[in-house]
Design an enzyme around this catalytic site. Sequence first.
Site, PDB file in Angstrom:
ATOM      1  N   GLU A  22      15.540  -3.007  61.850  1.00  7.03           N
ATOM      2  CA  GLU A  22      16.480  -3.842  61.097  1.00  7.03           C
ATOM      3  C   GLU A  22      17.432  -4.615  62.013  1.00  7.03           C
ATOM      4  O   GLU A  22      18.045  -5.594  61.588  1.00  7.03           O
ATOM      5  CB  GLU A  22      17.297  -2.976  60.128  1.00  7.03           C
ATOM      6  N   ARG A  72      18.938   3.217  57.467  1.00  2.00           N
ATOM      7  CA  ARG A  72      18.473   2.338  58.552  1.00  2.00           C
ATOM      8  C   ARG A  72      19.425   1.161  58.782  1.00  2.00           C
ATOM      9  O   ARG A  72      19.593   0.706  59.910  1.00  2.00           O
ATOM     10  CB  ARG A  72      17.068   1.800  58.223  1.00  2.00           C
ATOM     11  N   TYR A 105      14.163  10.045  62.353  1.00  2.00           N
ATOM     12  CA  TYR A 105      15.090   9.737  63.452  1.00  2.00           C
ATOM     13  C   TYR A 105      14.998  10.760  64.589  1.00  2.00           C
ATOM     14  O   TYR A 105      15.675  10.588  65.610  1.00  2.00           O
ATOM     15  CB  TYR A 105      16.520   9.614  62.907  1.00  2.00           C
ATOM     16  N   HIS A 157      11.937  -8.895  62.243  1.00  2.00           N
ATOM     17  CA  HIS A 157      10.872  -7.929  61.911  1.00  2.00           C
ATOM     18  C   HIS A 157       9.528  -8.449  62.413  1.00  2.00           C
ATOM     19  O   HIS A 157       8.736  -7.700  63.003  1.00  2.00           O
ATOM     20  CB  HIS A 157      10.780  -7.741  60.390  1.00  2.00           C
ATOM     21  N   HIS A 187      16.948 -12.428  60.233  1.00  2.00           N
ATOM     22  CA  HIS A 187      16.701 -11.000  60.030  1.00  2.00           C
ATOM     23  C   HIS A 187      15.201 -10.741  59.853  1.00  2.00           C
ATOM     24  O   HIS A 187      14.609  -9.896  60.528  1.00  2.00           O
ATOM     25  CB  HIS A 187      17.487 -10.514  58.800  1.00  2.00           C
ATOM     26  N   GLU A 188      14.597 -11.489  58.945  1.00  2.00           N
ATOM     27  CA  GLU A 188      13.169 -11.264  58.656  1.00  2.00           C
ATOM     28  C   GLU A 188      12.299 -11.634  59.860  1.00  2.00           C
ATOM     29  O   GLU A 188      11.305 -10.962  60.152  1.00  2.00           O
ATOM     30  CB  GLU A 188      12.745 -12.070  57.423  1.00  2.00           C
ATOM     31  N   HIS A 236      16.825  -1.546  46.883  1.00  2.00           N
ATOM     32  CA  HIS A 236      16.185  -0.502  47.694  1.00  2.00           C
ATOM     33  C   HIS A 236      16.033   0.816  46.948  1.00  2.00           C
ATOM     34  O   HIS A 236      15.214   1.644  47.345  1.00  2.00           O
ATOM     35  CB  HIS A 236      16.996  -0.288  48.975  1.00  2.00           C
TER      36      HIS A 236
END
Length: 634
Positions: free
Chosen positions: A396, A508, A210, A372, A368-369, A499
């Site tokens: 994200e 994230r 970051y 990406h 969402h996907e 995760h």
Amino acid sequence: MARASWWVAFFLATFCYSGAQTLITDEEEAKQWLEQYNTMAEHYFYLSEEANWAYETDINDQNQQAQVQASLNKDKFKKEAYDNSTMFDVDSFTNETVKRLFSKIKNIGNAGLRDQSKLNRLTQLLADMKQVYSTGKVKDGDRDLVFEPDLVNELATGRDYDRLQFIWKGWRDAVGPTLRDMYKEYVTLKNEAIGELGYDDVGDYWRSWYETPTFEADLEALWQEVRPMYLELHAYVRRRLGEAYGKDKVGENDPIPAHLFGNMWSQQWNNIYDLVEPFSGKQRIDVTSAMVAKGWDAMRMFNESEQFFTSLGLIPMTPDFWRDSMIVRPADREVVCYASAWDFYNRRDFRIKMCTEVTQDDLQTVHHEMGHIEYFLQYKDQPVPFREGANPGFHEAVGDCLALSVSTPKHLKEIGLIDGTLQEDDEADINYLMKQALEKIAFLPFAYMMDQWRWKVFDGRITPDNMNQEWWKLRQQYQGIIPPVLRDEKDFDPGCKFHIPSDVPYIRYFVSFIVQFQFYEAMCDASDHTGPLYKCDFYRSPQAGQLLGDMLKLGSSRPWPEAMEAITGSRAMTARPLLKYFEPLTTWLRQNNTASGVRTGWSQFEPWASSATKEAGPALATTLFCVLCCLFVR
Ligand code: X8Z
Ligand code: ZN
């Protein structure tokens, strides 16, 4: 052959200089080296993604071995590239882009592990942990329940306290204890790898992405800004759950049992909207049943999503995407169902892997996907080290930002999921904002605590023998929830969230859930939206699309505040747009809680005793019942 000659050139270029023992100060040389690096990185990254895809879409031993080998090959390349890159006197360079590329090439992660047998072990462990998680099943009589869709659906729609508890505990029993020792070994090996790169521990390395020296303090400040609203939401939901399940199950001032939120990790609560709806008799905001009634399937959901992206003038999905993506769960083999988006680094091949079900939740995830994939497409011509989000949270946030627009009642009507005239009165608005808050506000403490836990594990503040207890302390502290049944240190509840065994950092998503409202507000302004922020639908606005696309194209070539400035005009992360979006609901929640005599916050439960008590309650009742029955029968 061609690959071999690149490698020789790449190696010789640096070998000759290393022999001379002087650092290279010629920036033109450096640029040539970077070009060679790029070609080779594309090659090794592609092979690794291909093998990983083959494994995750068909879990078997052979595919696992191929995946492990391809990952090791990639790590070998990364390590050698890192070593070779030290031949350049990067500090003396003037071109900022060149300097930034070199700094990114040094981020080699696990490949930092010099001891090959340890790296082999770590790579194997990662594959094994993913397999344990992805193939975990819960025995229910003579049925084996899989996570997606069986457990997900039961938790989302089930309203029987004991059955929900069975599902919740069953999943934790299915994968937690097996993962526990594997995770301990992973922590040791991964810390060693990252230590060799000069970082204190893995958390320190993850946070470095970051590029913000005050990152932890900034996050805490953001959390403190949104926490009052979370407390109001928590208190309101607790009252309504108490009404649904009884105050003996959900105490008025207690943390809430974790299995009652419609989600395995209590991370998003939108699936229990029906239990907590503020005003009944209004238009249906949950459109799952409308999707089913209208015959939607996975393909329709993906097509609708792409249509939204292209309506903004953004890049459509590629032919290869449609040919090679996996959008439903295959019946004939084990796969990693957890939704993901893939960049194969050849500027052509991009895919989504998802076991899509026809639900509103999954419609959100499709966007969402696809967000990406849109990022991948926009930055595909950047050098490989810049093919990332401005920071991981930006990646994200893209699809979620668009989904904020898609989920407005106005847009749902536009795509045929709400029939009749739109109700736009205050009560309908509060219902809508409640649905959104259950997804967005409820998530924030979860997203924050996940990596609070992991950072502490990596830096030793949490030790291997108290991982589960500390997990539940954080769950209670941040989310105000408790386990419904006794937990102990044979369990490993953190491992039951994808995760964690999959080695994917989580902060994230906290960042994303803040910045997606910043992006949304900026795109709404660009589309000339007027009125409350939460009513904005920027569908078909090329201005909104252009603003987003220009930012996505940058990849990680500039520090993230510059990307933020490109889209919002200011450089900081701020919760202001999120709080503005939810302002009418916050006011309503405060009034409703006060009027109902509800207090925010929760009494502190000592996690083990509390769970024991909770467990002992029904157990005691059952025993008494049995004794009485026996007496009666005699
Ligand atoms: O993991 C995801 C995506 C893939 S990056 C499906 N999400 C987080 C989660 O499910 O825990 C999206 C929201 C939060
Ligand atoms: Zn994602």
